[in-house]
Design a protein around this motif. Sequence first.
Motif, PDB file in Angstrom:
ATOM      1  N   MET A   1     -49.509-123.874-139.617  1.00 61.23           N
ATOM      2  CA  MET A   1     -49.974-122.637-139.178  1.00 61.23           C
ATOM      3  C   MET A   1     -48.554-121.954-138.857  1.00 61.23           C
ATOM      4  O   MET A   1     -47.464-122.388-138.006  1.00 61.23           O
ATOM      5  N   ARG A   2     -48.431-120.537-138.954  1.00 62.70           N
ATOM      6  CA  ARG A   2     -47.277-119.698-138.908  1.00 62.70           C
ATOM      7  C   ARG A   2     -47.030-119.501-137.348  1.00 62.70           C
ATOM      8  O   ARG A   2     -47.900-118.968-136.662  1.00 62.70           O
ATOM      9  N   VAL A   3     -46.034-119.454-136.820  1.00 63.62           N
ATOM     10  CA  VAL A   3     -45.354-119.090-135.452  1.00 63.62           C
ATOM     11  C   VAL A   3     -44.321-118.040-135.760  1.00 63.62           C
ATOM     12  O   VAL A   3     -43.383-118.526-136.087  1.00 63.62           O
ATOM     13  N   ALA A   4     -44.657-116.920-135.296  1.00 63.30           N
ATOM     14  CA  ALA A   4     -43.487-115.921-135.203  1.00 63.30           C
ATOM     15  C   ALA A   4     -42.379-115.990-133.983  1.00 63.30           C
ATOM     16  O   ALA A   4     -43.145-115.936-132.890  1.00 63.30           O
ATOM     17  N   LEU A   5     -41.350-116.038-134.550  1.00 58.16           N
ATOM     18  CA  LEU A   5     -40.265-116.094-133.390  1.00 58.16           C
ATOM     19  C   LEU A   5     -39.309-114.882-133.348  1.00 58.16           C
ATOM     20  O   LEU A   5     -38.682-114.765-134.465  1.00 58.16           O
ATOM     21  N   ILE A   6     -39.218-114.068-132.468  1.00 55.33           N
ATOM     22  CA  ILE A   6     -38.713-112.874-132.496  1.00 55.33           C
ATOM     23  C   ILE A   6     -37.555-112.999-131.613  1.00 55.33           C
ATOM     24  O   ILE A   6     -37.532-113.142-130.526  1.00 55.33           O
ATOM     25  N   ASP A   7     -36.289-113.068-132.169  1.00 57.79           N
ATOM     26  CA  ASP A   7     -35.162-113.100-131.712  1.00 57.79           C
ATOM     27  C   ASP A   7     -33.940-112.847-132.463  1.00 57.79           C
ATOM     28  O   ASP A   7     -33.844-111.689-132.924  1.00 57.79           O
ATOM     29  N   ASP A   8     -32.735-113.363-132.413  1.00 60.36           N
ATOM     30  CA  ASP A   8     -31.420-112.833-133.058  1.00 60.36           C
ATOM     31  C   ASP A   8     -31.618-113.820-134.448  1.00 60.36           C
ATOM     32  O   ASP A   8     -30.396-113.579-135.234  1.00 60.36           O
ATOM     33  N   ARG A 116     -53.868-104.983-128.495  1.00 60.11           N
ATOM     34  CA  ARG A 116     -54.585-105.267-129.656  1.00 60.11           C
ATOM     35  C   ARG A 116     -54.301-106.995-130.200  1.00 60.11           C
ATOM     36  O   ARG A 116     -55.313-107.511-130.555  1.00 60.11           O
ATOM     37  N   LEU A 117     -53.239-107.259-129.978  1.00 56.03           N
ATOM     38  CA  LEU A 117     -52.863-108.825-130.230  1.00 56.03           C
ATOM     39  C   LEU A 117     -53.795-109.682-129.230  1.00 56.03           C
ATOM     40  O   LEU A 117     -54.380-110.634-129.889  1.00 56.03           O
ATOM     41  N   ILE A 118     -53.870-109.194-127.894  1.00 57.30           N
ATOM     42  CA  ILE A 118     -54.696-110.062-127.056  1.00 57.30           C
ATOM     43  C   ILE A 118     -56.160-109.987-127.421  1.00 57.30           C
ATOM     44  O   ILE A 118     -56.825-111.199-127.495  1.00 57.30           O
ATOM     45  N   ARG A 119     -56.540-108.792-127.821  1.00 56.08           N
ATOM     46  CA  ARG A 119     -58.287-108.864-128.184  1.00 56.08           C
ATOM     47  C   ARG A 119     -58.455-109.528-129.558  1.00 56.08           C
ATOM     48  O   ARG A 119     -59.574-109.666-129.790  1.00 56.08           O
ATOM     49  N   GLY A 120     -57.544-109.522-130.204  1.00 60.22           N
ATOM     50  CA  GLY A 120     -57.563-110.074-131.740  1.00 60.22           C
ATOM     51  C   GLY A 120     -57.319-111.764-131.498  1.00 60.22           C
ATOM     52  O   GLY A 120     -57.247-112.354-132.677  1.00 60.22           O
ATOM     53  N   ASN A 121     -57.225-112.238-130.214  1.00 61.80           N
ATOM     54  CA  ASN A 121     -56.864-113.700-130.213  1.00 61.80           C
ATOM     55  C   ASN A 121     -55.660-114.237-130.916  1.00 61.80           C
ATOM     56  O   ASN A 121     -55.480-115.444-131.207  1.00 61.80           O
ATOM     57  N   GLU A 212     -50.407-126.426-130.640  1.00 59.38           N
ATOM     58  CA  GLU A 212     -51.362-127.680-130.751  1.00 59.38           C
ATOM     59  C   GLU A 212     -52.602-127.588-130.542  1.00 59.38           C
ATOM     60  O   GLU A 212     -53.364-128.199-131.058  1.00 59.38           O
ATOM     61  N   LEU A 213     -53.119-126.537-129.658  1.00 63.14           N
ATOM     62  CA  LEU A 213     -54.183-126.122-129.157  1.00 63.14           C
ATOM     63  C   LEU A 213     -54.763-125.251-130.671  1.00 63.14           C
ATOM     64  O   LEU A 213     -56.034-125.699-130.918  1.00 63.14           O
ATOM     65  N   LEU A 214     -54.214-124.446-131.061  1.00 68.99           N
ATOM     66  CA  LEU A 214     -54.729-123.437-132.089  1.00 68.99           C
ATOM     67  C   LEU A 214     -55.004-124.263-133.291  1.00 68.99           C
ATOM     68  O   LEU A 214     -55.887-124.049-133.977  1.00 68.99           O
ATOM     69  N   ARG A 215     -54.162-125.077-133.731  1.00 67.92           N
ATOM     70  CA  ARG A 215     -54.310-125.777-135.003  1.00 67.92           C
ATOM     71  C   ARG A 215     -55.468-126.626-135.107  1.00 67.92           C
ATOM     72  O   ARG A 215     -55.809-127.153-136.124  1.00 67.92           O
ATOM     73  N   LYS A 216     -55.920-127.085-134.076  1.00 67.92           N
ATOM     74  CA  LYS A 216     -57.346-128.003-133.930  1.00 67.92           C
ATOM     75  C   LYS A 216     -58.428-127.053-133.959  1.00 67.92           C
ATOM     76  O   LYS A 216     -59.578-127.362-133.787  1.00 67.92           O
ATOM     77  N   ALA A 225     -58.038-116.484-122.419  1.00 71.84           N
ATOM     78  CA  ALA A 225     -58.689-117.058-121.285  1.00 71.84           C
ATOM     79  C   ALA A 225     -58.768-118.397-121.527  1.00 71.84           C
ATOM     80  O   ALA A 225     -58.572-119.279-120.606  1.00 71.84           O
ATOM     81  N   GLU A 226     -59.425-118.786-122.684  1.00 64.73           N
ATOM     82  CA  GLU A 226     -59.741-120.261-123.170  1.00 64.73           C
ATOM     83  C   GLU A 226     -58.331-121.037-123.351  1.00 64.73           C
ATOM     84  O   GLU A 226     -58.499-122.187-122.962  1.00 64.73           O
ATOM     85  N   VAL A 227     -57.366-120.495-123.805  1.00 62.16           N
ATOM     86  CA  VAL A 227     -55.999-121.109-124.085  1.00 62.16           C
ATOM     87  C   VAL A 227     -55.445-121.395-122.631  1.00 62.16           C
ATOM     88  O   VAL A 227     -55.157-122.490-122.161  1.00 62.16           O
ATOM     89  N   TYR A 228     -55.551-120.484-121.646  1.00 67.97           N
ATOM     90  CA  TYR A 228     -54.948-120.989-120.100  1.00 67.97           C
ATOM     91  C   TYR A 228     -55.789-122.019-119.503  1.00 67.97           C
ATOM     92  O   TYR A 228     -55.154-122.973-119.047  1.00 67.97           O
ATOM     93  N   GLU A 229     -57.204-121.873-119.838  1.00 67.13           N
ATOM     94  CA  GLU A 229     -57.972-122.733-119.391  1.00 67.13           C
ATOM     95  C   GLU A 229     -57.425-124.253-119.941  1.00 67.13           C
ATOM     96  O   GLU A 229     -57.429-125.455-118.983  1.00 67.13           O
ATOM     97  N   LYS A 230     -57.388-124.342-121.031  1.00 70.65           N
ATOM     98  CA  LYS A 230     -57.082-125.632-121.790  1.00 70.65           C
ATOM     99  C   LYS A 230     -55.728-126.103-121.605  1.00 70.65           C
ATOM    100  O   LYS A 230     -55.663-127.292-121.256  1.00 70.65           O
ATOM    101  N   LEU A 231     -54.756-125.320-121.268  1.00 69.88           N
ATOM    102  CA  LEU A 231     -53.388-125.702-120.806  1.00 69.88           C
ATOM    103  C   LEU A 231     -53.459-126.149-119.416  1.00 69.88           C
ATOM    104  O   LEU A 231     -52.953-127.194-119.083  1.00 69.88           O
TER     105      LEU A 231
END
Length: 470
Positions: A1-8, A116-121, A212-216, A225-231
Amino acid sequence: MRVALIDDGVVPQVVPRLPARNDLCVLEDGTIRQRRQDEPVLTDHGTTSAQILHMYAPEAEICSLRIFSSPKLRASVGQLAAALEWCWREKIPLIHLSLGTTLSSDYELLCPILARLIRGNQMVVAAHSNRDAYTVPACLMGVLGVSADPQMSGYQYAVQDAAGPEQDAAVPEQVQITASSRHALTSPTGRVYETQVTNSYAAPVVTAAVHELLRKSPPLSLTVAEVYEKLAGRQVDISRSRPDFITEAIVYHPSAAPVCQEDLFFTVRAVAHTAAQWRQALREHPGIPTVLLPPATGEGMDAVLDWLHEKQCPGLLCTGPFPAKSGLPPVLLWEEGCRKSFPEYQFPADCASVAITPASQTALHLAKTLQRKFQADGYGCTVVSDLPAAYLYGAAYLYRDETGTPRISTWARHTQTDVWIFCTERKPDCDQSIQIKASGVLILGETETEISQELAKEEVDELYDFLLQS
């Protein structure tokens, strides 16, 4: 699963699983392309964040978006917006930012993209500023904002309840996740060292946990909201002082009382006055949140409750208290009770300010019209009101506690404001230069001048020019 890291940027030799196609640059004009070999990574900020993420989530496929091109780690808000837009188009499920902005003007550009990102999960994990400042995106409702806990180490994190009187004083306002920023890493020369205590290096711990939550789960299936609850391992309130996840909405308005759509902080996609009309609007505008203007009773409220239990519910703003919060599944729900973190605030005695009294819908419309003019000319302008539903119009809510102490919405306390416009029942506690009364009187010092109660466009233009010169 791709994770975007916005930085330098990330040094590929240090962090595994960084294929060339994932090593990108965001240019000043918003163009995104692969990073060239003659564009070196100038600091270890992004690389260290990637190392921490890889340590705790070794299966993560890191995608680096380089927006910083100097050791000072400075970029334009346009570059950050372009990176987030790219993530939205590419349907990146998890976005990491060990960065943020404290400029209130940046909120207007970034919030619609983040909504838009939030509503798109698509999950956004962001570090809070190391200063006591309202930080975008970390402080937004629907973003997983993170601060460092110096008592933690390694793969440790904790989820607090949303900001309120009982919140741990170590947690910045409107950020409810703390994590360790102390990690044992190995340098390219083989030296083992421990990272410093800073929010930037706490955020990757949470990104790893979310990965680790998303890849499952099926792609883009979990809501924030579900991710917060699972964390947290429990039901948790994720409300903030304003509903940042809404930039467009279906208005469900059973009472049909007058509403000034021009001044609303969101774009209205449809208006419904009955439950049947609202259900039809939901079908025609999938994925769009609802703004509920009470009263809604009987069949109307039953329809709302049924909708909140559906998996595809993108969020609800309820003006007034919501009658049945207990037993609801984890959803994005904002109601007036969410306005609960109101620190004491003393307005600067020498601030440029305009008072429009007494507060009314007409007075608030004039305040918003003047605000748009100030903002168009590059001024930071905040409207403050004690009207009960003034938040619908993007105003900061001001109230006085039982001792008469003024308290204001958290986000407004940190905004960089050049001009305050007060639309309140009583005179605010700062040196007023100009006061406008809804009765049709403009007060400048000791001088009173008659003005029209219902100002035409030309009169508003004249009033604005007068304010600039005063």
